[in-house]
Design a protein around this motif. Structure first.
Motif: not given
Length: 876
Positions: A748-758
């Motif tokens: 298994x892999x989590x390749x990318x996470x998109x979240x605007x937490x800035x």
């Protein structure tokens, strides 16, 4: 010439010869229902009070010893016969009462629960218990009977029971083991159709051990007890069920094989196929192996395929907050006792040993019965809210990568059986002011609110009568015990008679283990003596308890108390009562004014003696541990400290002993002696009423057993029933699914996470999240992709996080998928989230499958969320 021991002896049984009108007395005597119904007990007391006391409240022995003149007189006494008929009618109503489960909207249907425990405390004449665990098990059966739960009990019949205690002249505990007179106890042999006693056998390191089955009637519940004292067994094997918690490690493993494997076979021989098995502590954990073995034999399946069904229907309750309290056996011992058994499990020896190890790769780690129970039961719980938390921390290594708050060990806080521990005076008082509801539904909070309607003067009169009864009884037993230790009759009488029936009486009674700190009261002897010297506001302490025969530290605590009492001028105000049992406990919890408990916090799983006291309006003064941590409120008792923990035990003892003295001197004593012109302490009674009203419905075993049914028994039955369909088709499929998941998990892999937490996020505003995940050869239905979010501590770790499932978005090909969702925070501050993958599907819940939780961490499986990659977000 033969000696009498070598002669052939033919046995025959003699039963009480009662006149025909008294025959119903035997039916009552042979069902332990009488032990929690004062009107039934009163029948035996009326026949012969002295015999009732002499034979330790054993109605079978008493009836067999009554003079014919006494029996004939009772048979002609219409008042006695009417009381007997009413008692029998009440018993018959009890066993035919509508079951509680039938009142539920979602009725589960017919099923059977088997409750396994190494000890059962039902009544003092059946000495097969040592203390809290046994009394809890006995109370569990009594409440199950009142609720009509479809339950049977399984335990061991110890012919010497637990040891009887006395003290020598130096105050050192001594033990002796009298035989139980089985022919004169309220139990019977279970017989087959041919009239022979039912027996089963187990392999014990290469030899057969035969086990006989006995039965005890507990209301409508059958308790089956196992006995190896049979002539066909080797002398050593006849001793397996000789003593409770006696002998060495070899004895212990033999007892646990008899209980777990033998108990399961005994039920099968009786035609009982339990749908749910409750392992009350780890002593019976071998039953899980026997259930799996039976399924393999019946369905020709693998160990893992059978294990899914067995685990789904097993419930494990742990009572131990420290690893040292768990039964653990060296690997070579397990090999010796199970080398002939493992082939029937379709396991090799290493596979079996791994089931009992926290670290399955350690070849030298001892085999833990608790770990075996955890690995073969899908349902597990501690016995108080605090103990549940302690247990999750204690066993978290079994679920690597799972946060402590998600370790699948819940809690059901213990309780006590109300009618078994309430004084008869209080039962009759409750009947008068609360009606029948408190007996029919003791877990109903609204019923107990009527306690406030009891006049203060009447409640106090009942309480004072109970204290007077306690002191009179204590004087009698204390004189005998002091004289047996060598004290002159004159001095023994003077010491006993100095006990004051009107003085503030504080009780401390429990197992004498060092962590319970029975000597904390003696920490500052001068301050204690100053308290005891008061004549205007007198105070006295009654102490009781047994130390395990091998626990020298516990025995020394008893000795310290005896020496303090002997060497001080206040010796008559600190009294140790020998041979603590259910009878002694009843006198104390019903007659004391305050109940004291001083364990080291975190080491008391629950504690039930304080609950028994609280039922009787006795106020608790305790460390915030076990049940008291969730029960305490300042209007119903006192807390020693605020739940602190200490690195240095000496400092802890100094601080907490001084806090205890302060509470006694500045709060308890003044409140107790604050009386009106008639001598009634209204403020004290207000606390008594708060205590009963709030604690009686919450900490009784009817509520506890209902909790077990709703949280565990019924869900376990439904889950196992689903897995059992079509010849365990779903159980087999689940085993294959888990194997497939384990084979794929490393890819298994989590390749990318998109979240605007800035940018800062508003309270309760949603933060959108999109994750791109490589599931390799798994499908989205096989897993749940989750965002695990919560507040961050100063080290950047998520504390008390919660998991939220993301929704499958797109299939990107080559095993890659997107999942979307959002998180929000209910409070301001610094929060964070991390991504993880856990198994999906109807038979998986959260992150509870050991080894199957994947955290986003540079493509690796992280051992805990603290090592995951939490992304921080500020919430304002």
């Amino acid at each position: 010439m033969l000696s009498p021991d070598q002669a052939r002896i033919r046995s025959f049984k003699v039963v009480p010869a009662l006149p025909d009108p008294l025959k119903p007395l035997l039916e009552i005597a042979q069902n332990l229902w009488w032990s929690w119904h004062p009107e039934a007990v009163e029948l035996f007391v009326r026949l012969d009070r002295n015999l009732w006391q002499k034979y330790h409240h054993n109605p079978i022995r008493m009836l067999g010893s009554c003079s014919q003149q006494t029996l004939d007189a009772a048979a002609q006494d219409e008042g006695f016969l009417n009381s007997m008929r009413r008692a029998l009618e009440t018993l018959q109503q009890h066993v035919t009462r509508r079951p509680w489960l039938d009142t539920l909207k979602d009725k589960p249907g017919d099923f059977t629960i088997a409750y396994f425990c190494a000890e059962f405390g039902l009544t003092e004449c059946l000495q097969i218990y040592s203390g809290g665990l046994g009394c809890l098990a006995g109370d569990h059966l009594k409440s199950a009977s009142e609720l009509g739960l479809p339950l049977v009990g399984v335990g061991l019949l110890y012919r010497h029971g637990y040891f009887q205690q006395y003290l020598n002249a130096d105050g050192w505990q001594q033990e002796y083991y009298p035989d139980l007179d089985l022919a004169n106890l309220p139990l019977s042999r279970v017989r087959d159709k041919s009239g022979q006693q039912v027996k089963v056998k187990v392999d014990m390191a290469g030899r057969d051990v035969h086990i006989a089955v006995w039965k005890v009637n507990v209301g409508r519940i059958d308790l089956y007890l196992l006995d190896t004292n049979l002539p066909e067994n080797d002398p050593a094997d006849r001793e397996i069920t000789a003593q409770l918690y006696g002998g060495d490690m070899e004895t212990r493993i033999r007892q646990e094989i008899v209980l777990g494997i033998g108990g399961t076979r005994a039920l099968a021989e009786l035609g009982i196929e339990p749908d749910v098995c409750h392992l009350n502590e780890g002593h019976s954990a071998f039953l899980a192996l026997e259930r799996i073995r039976t399924l393999i034999e019946q369905h020709d399946i693998t160990f893992d395929e059978a294990r899914q069904y067995a685990a789904a229907s097993n419930v494990f309750t742990t009572h131990t907050p420290v690893p040292a309290g768990i039964d653990r056996f060296p690997p070579e011992m397990i090999e010796r006792y199970f080398k002939n058994y493992t082939p029937s499990l379709r396991l090799d020896m290493e596979g079996l040993l791994a089931l009992g190890r926290e670290n399955v790769f350690s070849k030298t780690e001892f085999f833990s019965m608790a770990v075996l129970a955890i690995r073969t039961a899908d349902w597990a719980n501690g016995v108080s809210k605090l103990h549940g938390s302690v247990s999750r921390s204690m066993w978290r290594s079994i679920w690597p990568g799972v946060p402590d708050n998600e370790v699948p060990i819940g809690h059901v806080t213990n309780g006590v059986h109300a009618r078994s521990w309430l004084s008869s005076d209080l039962i009759y008082l409750f009947d008068r002011y609360l009606g029948a509801s408190w007996q029919n539904n003791p877990a109903d909070q609204s019923v107990w609110t009527m306690v406030k309607d009891i006049p203060n003067e009447e409640l106090w009169r009942v309480h004072e009568r109970r204290r007077h009864r306690l002191i009179v009884w204590t004087r009698q037993v204390l004189r005998r015990q002091l004289e047996a230790r060598g004290t002159s009759p004159k001095q023994a009488r003077a010491t006993a008679d100095a006990l004051d029936p009107n003085a503030l009486t504080i009780g401390f009674a429990r197992r004498f283990a060092t962590y319970k700190r029975a000597n904390l009261l003696l920490r500052d002897s001068k301050r204690l003596l100053d308290m005891l010297a008061s004549t205007d506001q007198p105070i006295q302490f009654l102490i009781a308890g047994k130390s395990h025969p091998a626990d020298g530290g516990g025995k020394d605590l008893i000795r310290q108390i005896i020496h303090f009492a002997r060497e001080s001028d206040a010796g008559h105000k600190i009294v140790f009562i020998e041979n603590y049992d259910m009878n002694v406990a009843r006198y104390l919890v019903q007659g004391c004014d305050v109940w004291l408990n001083t364990p080291r916090r975190g080491m008391e799983a629950s504690g039930t003696s304080g609950m028994k006291a609280a039922l009787n309006g006795v106020l608790n003064c305790s460390i915030l541990d076990g049940w008291w941590d969730e029960a305490y409120h300042n209007d119903l008792g006192w807390a020693i400290g605020r739940g602190e923990t200490y690195a240095n035990y000496d400092s802890q003892d100094d601080i907490e002993s001084q806090a205890l003295y302060d509470i006694i001197e500045k709060q308890i004593v003044p409140l107790f002696y604050d009386r009106d012109t008639h001598g009634v302490p209204h403020h004290w009674i207000a606390r008594m009423k708060h205590c009963i009203t709030n604690l009686a419905p919450a900490f009784n075993t009817n509520r506890m057993v209902q909790d077990y049914a709703e949280k565990f028994y019924v869900p376990a039955f439904k889950r196992s029933r689903a897995l059992a369909e079509n010849g365990l088709e779903k159980s087999v499929a689940l085993a294959h699914t888990k194997e497939r998941l384990r084979n794929a998990w490393g890819n298994l892999r989590i390749d990318d996470v998109q979240a605007d937490a800035a940018a800062p996020l508003g309270v309760r505003d949603k933060l959108p999240i999109t994750a791109t995940v490589n599931l390799a050869n798994l499908s989205p239905e096989d897993v749940r992709v989750q965002v695990y979010a919560g507040a961050l501590d100063n080290d950047g770790r998520i504390t008390e996080g919660e998991a939220t499932d993301l929704t499958h978005g797109q299939d990107l090909g080559d095993g890659r998928h997107t999942f979307t969702g959002s998180v929000a925070a209910d409070t301001s501050g610094r929060h964070g989230f991390a991504l993880r993958i856990v198994p999906g599907g109807e038979h998986f819940s959260g992150a509870s499958e050991p080894g199957l939780v994947f955290w986003e961490h540079a493509g690796q499986t992280a051992p805990a969320p603290a090592r995951a990659k939490p992304k921080a977000v500020t919430v304002s």
